[in-house]
Design an enzyme around this catalytic site. Sequence first.
Site, short mmCIF file in Angstrom:
data_model
loop_
_atom_site.label_atom_id
_atom_site.label_comp_id
_atom_site.label_asym_id
_atom_site.label_seq_id
_atom_site.Cartn_x
_atom_site.Cartn_y
_atom_site.Cartn_z
N HIS A 85 -10.28 1.37 0.74
CA HIS A 85 -9.83 2.70 1.17
C HIS A 85 -11.01 3.67 1.27
CE1 HIS A 85 -5.52 2.70 1.64
NE2 HIS A 85 -5.33 2.10 0.47
N CYS A 97 0.85 -1.18 0.00
CA CYS A 97 0.00 0.00 0.00
C CYS A 97 0.89 1.23 0.00
CB CYS A 97 -0.90 0.00 1.24
SG CYS A 97 -2.02 1.40 1.35
N HIS A 116 -8.89 -3.68 -2.96
CA HIS A 116 -7.98 -2.94 -2.09
C HIS A 116 -8.32 -1.45 -2.09
CE1 HIS A 116 -3.87 -2.19 -0.31
NE2 HIS A 116 -4.15 -0.99 -0.80
N GLU A 117 -8.50 -0.88 -3.28
CA GLU A 117 -8.79 0.55 -3.38
C GLU A 117 -10.21 0.86 -2.89
OE1 GLU A 117 -6.30 2.41 -3.74
OE2 GLU A 117 -4.98 0.83 -4.46
#
Length: 195
Positions: A154, A108, A150-151
């Site tokens: 966020h 990350c 993953h994004e």
Amino acid sequence: MILPIFAYGCSTLRQPCTDVQTNDSIVASLIDDMWETMYHANGCGLAAPQIGRNINLFIVDSRGTYEGLEADQRQDFFDENDKGLVETFVNANIVWRSGRVWTDDEGCLSIPGLVLPVTRSWSIKIEYSDQHFVKKSRFFDGLTARMIQHEFDHTRGILHTDYLNSLRKKLVKSKLKRVSKGLVKSAYPMHFSKR
């Protein structure tokens, strides 16, 4: 413009994002800045919270990874018809995840130098608008789906470290503390929490 990437410990990384309300030149400029920032940091994805904006916006480039792999490696990470993508995701929502999961290492940009094994769904369905605010609903698999998940996390205030078991969390605690205090070096500009 290259923007500083917010490091682990910054509160913006833990706040759920609000949807983007307008399609204007400010949003378009921000998206351009995100691409420039991500490529400068040698990343494959970047979410708006990582540059201090709490809006539901992220970008993913899995094509560069696809093109960098040997043919036999591609079949391990990409489905047959997937050659990666370069895409902007605005107001994204993952509406389905497959029961098939796999574990792979993830890094990350907000936590430089820390690569961790994370288990994620192999396939997803996501609804979103692209950079032109055209609504889309698409399925993704493999490494592309992993990068998107993953994004997307966020934008929900979730980091890949949250998937670690308690033992592994203890093992990386000192590294995370060093990141939050600005004691790690990165090849790109970073913003650290002021405590």
